[in-house]
Scaffold this motif. Structure first.
Motif, PDB file in Angstrom:
ATOM      1  N   ALA A 195       0.815  -1.215   0.000  1.00  0.00           N
ATOM      2  CA  ALA A 195       0.000   0.000   0.000  1.00  0.00           C
ATOM      3  C   ALA A 195       0.850   1.267   0.000  1.00  0.00           C
ATOM      4  O   ALA A 195       0.320   2.376  -0.002  1.00  0.00           O
ATOM      5  N   VAL A 196       2.181   1.116  -0.018  1.00  0.00           N
ATOM      6  CA  VAL A 196       3.069   2.286  -0.003  1.00  0.00           C
ATOM      7  C   VAL A 196       3.163   2.889  -1.399  1.00  0.00           C
ATOM      8  O   VAL A 196       3.214   2.154  -2.392  1.00  0.00           O
ATOM      9  N   VAL A 197       3.196   4.213  -1.489  1.00  0.00           N
ATOM     10  CA  VAL A 197       3.433   4.889  -2.762  1.00  0.00           C
ATOM     11  C   VAL A 197       4.830   4.508  -3.257  1.00  0.00           C
ATOM     12  O   VAL A 197       5.799   4.512  -2.493  1.00  0.00           O
ATOM     13  N   SER A 198       4.916   4.182  -4.542  1.00  0.00           N
ATOM     14  CA  SER A 198       6.106   3.542  -5.117  1.00  0.00           C
ATOM     15  C   SER A 198       7.427   4.218  -4.775  1.00  0.00           C
ATOM     16  O   SER A 198       8.418   3.556  -4.500  1.00  0.00           O
ATOM     17  N   ASP A 199       7.448   5.541  -4.816  1.00  0.00           N
ATOM     18  CA  ASP A 199       8.685   6.260  -4.559  1.00  0.00           C
ATOM     19  C   ASP A 199       9.261   5.963  -3.183  1.00  0.00           C
ATOM     20  O   ASP A 199      10.448   6.174  -2.950  1.00  0.00           O
ATOM     21  N   LEU A 201       8.887   2.985  -1.461  1.00  0.00           N
ATOM     22  CA  LEU A 201       8.868   1.556  -1.165  1.00  0.00           C
ATOM     23  C   LEU A 201      10.109   1.110  -0.402  1.00  0.00           C
ATOM     24  O   LEU A 201      10.008   0.525   0.684  1.00  0.00           O
ATOM     25  N   SER A 202      11.287   1.363  -0.949  1.00  0.00           N
ATOM     26  CA  SER A 202      12.463   0.859  -0.235  1.00  0.00           C
ATOM     27  C   SER A 202      12.721   1.684   1.021  1.00  0.00           C
ATOM     28  O   SER A 202      13.270   1.156   2.000  1.00  0.00           O
ATOM     29  N   ALA A 233       7.591  -5.487  -8.457  1.00  0.00           N
ATOM     30  CA  ALA A 233       8.171  -4.227  -7.991  1.00  0.00           C
ATOM     31  C   ALA A 233       8.134  -4.150  -6.464  1.00  0.00           C
ATOM     32  O   ALA A 233       9.076  -3.668  -5.841  1.00  0.00           O
ATOM     33  N   VAL A 234       7.052  -4.626  -5.865  1.00  0.00           N
ATOM     34  CA  VAL A 234       6.951  -4.632  -4.403  1.00  0.00           C
ATOM     35  C   VAL A 234       8.066  -5.512  -3.822  1.00  0.00           C
ATOM     36  O   VAL A 234       8.746  -5.130  -2.857  1.00  0.00           O
ATOM     37  N   GLY A 237      11.444  -3.616  -4.112  1.00  0.00           N
ATOM     38  CA  GLY A 237      11.575  -2.522  -3.144  1.00  0.00           C
ATOM     39  C   GLY A 237      11.835  -3.049  -1.747  1.00  0.00           C
ATOM     40  O   GLY A 237      12.663  -2.512  -1.005  1.00  0.00           O
TER      41      GLY A 237
ATOM     42  N   ASP B 194       5.632   7.317 -10.078  1.00  0.00           N
ATOM     43  CA  ASP B 194       6.258   7.346  -8.754  1.00  0.00           C
ATOM     44  C   ASP B 194       5.233   7.601  -7.651  1.00  0.00           C
ATOM     45  O   ASP B 194       5.514   7.391  -6.484  1.00  0.00           O
ATOM     46  N   VAL B 196       2.137   6.133  -7.717  1.00  0.00           N
ATOM     47  CA  VAL B 196       1.188   5.022  -7.714  1.00  0.00           C
ATOM     48  C   VAL B 196       1.450   4.118  -6.503  1.00  0.00           C
ATOM     49  O   VAL B 196       2.612   3.872  -6.153  1.00  0.00           O
ATOM     50  N   VAL B 197       0.388   3.625  -5.881  1.00  0.00           N
ATOM     51  CA  VAL B 197       0.534   2.647  -4.805  1.00  0.00           C
ATOM     52  C   VAL B 197       1.170   1.377  -5.388  1.00  0.00           C
ATOM     53  O   VAL B 197       0.778   0.910  -6.458  1.00  0.00           O
ATOM     54  N   SER B 198       2.155   0.849  -4.659  1.00  0.00           N
ATOM     55  CA  SER B 198       3.033  -0.192  -5.194  1.00  0.00           C
ATOM     56  C   SER B 198       2.329  -1.368  -5.863  1.00  0.00           C
ATOM     57  O   SER B 198       2.767  -1.859  -6.903  1.00  0.00           O
ATOM     58  N   ALA B 233      12.472   0.025  -7.661  1.00  0.00           N
ATOM     59  CA  ALA B 233      11.189  -0.665  -7.751  1.00  0.00           C
ATOM     60  C   ALA B 233      10.276   0.015  -8.773  1.00  0.00           C
ATOM     61  O   ALA B 233       9.563  -0.658  -9.520  1.00  0.00           O
TER      62      ALA B 233
END
Lengths: 353, 353
Positions: A195-199, A201-202, A233-234, A237, B194, B196-198, B233
């Motif tokens: 549920a984390v915004v992609s930027d 994630l890590s 991608a998840v 990250g 960037d 978007v939710v993962s 990611a």
């Protein structure tokens, strides 16, 4: 720390569920954190029984319960009308309401108002806290082992929890780190990485296993699979942010295709190992596979033993089914990894604040 | 389609900026979509001049402008008080307000109310639309070329826009697909990956380049780098969802470390090619590198020529600086890829609705 944190002890709410399939979250809490579960509440007489004392909301409040945890999942994930009185009453009495439903608890006016009056929190374990950082890639102290899957739903959470349990039994300093909603309910804290915004994630994965003492192991719940067309991608990250010294490949015996993505064959365990080392070495060049955890529920007892023995011979790594025989072979290997050279025997259940 | 879509023509709003560094978004729109820009509005006499007719909000409305695009970025990304009257007036007259600020336009009561009265939209290009799907991995018709970076800010967006321009000049059927906020403003549509939710990253990337005619090329803006400890990611989700037949590696000559993550050396171009093929082949086994795009601004003219020639010899691939000499060598190679075997010459600027 910016993670979700639950307040025990818990009252497990089971709604009107009659089938264990829909109360797995509650059952997981009882299996792995029995000491934090004070009671259960079913709305019907013949509902699912998790073996906890039956309690009303008032009885739970009197017994010091601080959170009502929704341990039942409904298809669709909404909040049934018949649940409302119970949840509202619990919130009115100051209990946190904890759930992983599709519908936001805070978007329900009755619950929001009850919680505001009493100071209770409405904790949605599907939702990420604000203010997550971008991943720094900076090395943290302490040691980490990550579960890595050939697919979703192959036993990554179960393996991590079994590892934590077995490491505690040996007096090792270890903590399960939850990256998904059910895991968060069991651990009492964590971040739902999907549920984390992609930027971020890590960065979120870095928060999940913060710097710790040199003898401490974070046992990190994995997500998805690096070979999954929807969720890779998840997985990446989480891998980069976790900076794991070691990883365990989790796999279900007999599964041949990505579940629900039938055009995609499952990767071999060798492919998963190779790719995890290749990608994970960006943030931890010492990353190494310490073994394989097999969900062997599709095999008979004889078949299982020969399957695990053959796999172990093929890979030169310990291969276990944690549900049948535990994870000791993985832990032995973990303690031999170079990163673990400074491992000390420690009091069980040690947990950094 | 679930992407952000802007309504041209535009009035480019420059605030009180006097330095081109802070009006790059406006300049990008003028460089790549001059035909959609009706005018510019600066709050001061000696502000940045993008070469467009100067217009008041009323003049822009009379000229048929449908969107005021904030082409200036302030450090911190808030909305300065001095901007408010202008933005509110534009929204009152029914113009969409388009911005990529940290602060949400819709969280500003004056703008929200003005927009509600007139029916204008407040478009935040940093924010993702709701209802994105999980990536399916299913093969789509049409052809795709993705920009892949050795790092952030090496010229991926510029290369994609130059490729689109040069492909249109040759009569090829191609569309730039924007995956970041500035790109979205230029393209007039897209998704800020960037943000978007993962779980929905590769699903969003699938939406970004939907099924198309067999002769159509999506020229997809890349994000981050597969070797970036913070953003890898995002790069992987975009790669898997894009299913590219071809990719171009984008690199800045002379850069040796990940910008802002100085502990991390830049990967070699060979490493980027190898990893992109290894990971991208999950959703498109035919993926191939068609060349390299170099930002050579740090090199003199002589140095540049020998750098590009030497790199091309080393890799056996066309290597260009799109700012100096265009992208024809990349397009030649693109048209030779197996996926492109059915490429037809098509009317310029073809765009699927």
């Amino acid at each position: 720390m910016n993670t979700i944190e639950l307040r025990p002890p818990y009252l497990i709410f089971l709604g009107s569920e009659t089938h264990p399939t829909y109360t797995k979250t509650g059952a997981g809490l009882v299996e792995w954190r029995r000491e934090l579960c004070r009671g259960q509440l079913s709305l019907i007489d013949d509902g699912v029984d998790l073996g906890l004392p039956r309690m009303s909301v008032q009885e739970a409040a009197a017994a010091g319960v601080r959170s009502l945890v929704v341990g039942a999942a409904r298809v669709g994930g909404d909040i049934p009308d018949e649940w409302m009185d119970t949840l509202e009453q619990a919130a009115s009495l100051g209990m946190d309401i904890v759930a992983g439903l599709h519908v936001s608890l805070a978007a329900t006016p009755r619950l929001r108002e009850a919680a505001q009056r009493s100071g209770a929190r409405l904790l949605d374990v599907r939702k990420c806290p604000a203010g997550l950082p971008v991943g720094s890639g900076r090395k943290r102290s302490g040691k980490r082992v990550l579960m890595v899957g050939t697919d979703c739903a192959v036993g990554k959470k179960y393996t991590a929890l079994a590892l934590e349990r077995d490491m505690h039994r040996r007096g090792l300093n270890a903590d399960f780190r939850a990256s998904g909603q059910t895991g968060i309910m069991i651990a009492g804290c964590g971040l739902p990485l999907d549920a984390v915004v992609s930027d971020f994630l890590s960065g979120a994965a870095e928060l999940l296993s913060p710097a710790n003492s040199d003898d401490h192991w974070d046992v990190i719940e994995g997500q998805g699979s690096m070979f999954h067309p929807g969720y890779a991608a998840v997985s990446l990250g989480l891998l980069l942010g976790s900076q794991p010294d070691a990883f365990v490949v989790c796999h279900e015996a007999g599964r041949e295709r990505i579940s629900g993505w039938d055009d995609f064959p499952l990767p071999t365990i060798e492919q998963v190992i190779e790719r995890t080392v290749a990608l994970g070495s960006l943030t931890n060049p010492a990353i190494a596979c310490v073994g394989v955890s097999i969900n062997s529920s599709s095999l008979g007892a004889d078949e299982r033993d020969s399957y695990l023995a053959e796999l172990s011979r093929r890979l030169g790594l310990p291969c276990v089914d944690p549900l049948r025989g535990g994870t000791d072979a993985l832990i032995e290997r973990l303690l031999q990894t170079p990163a673990a050279s400074c491992t000390d025997i420690h009091s069980p259940g040690g947990r950094q604040s």
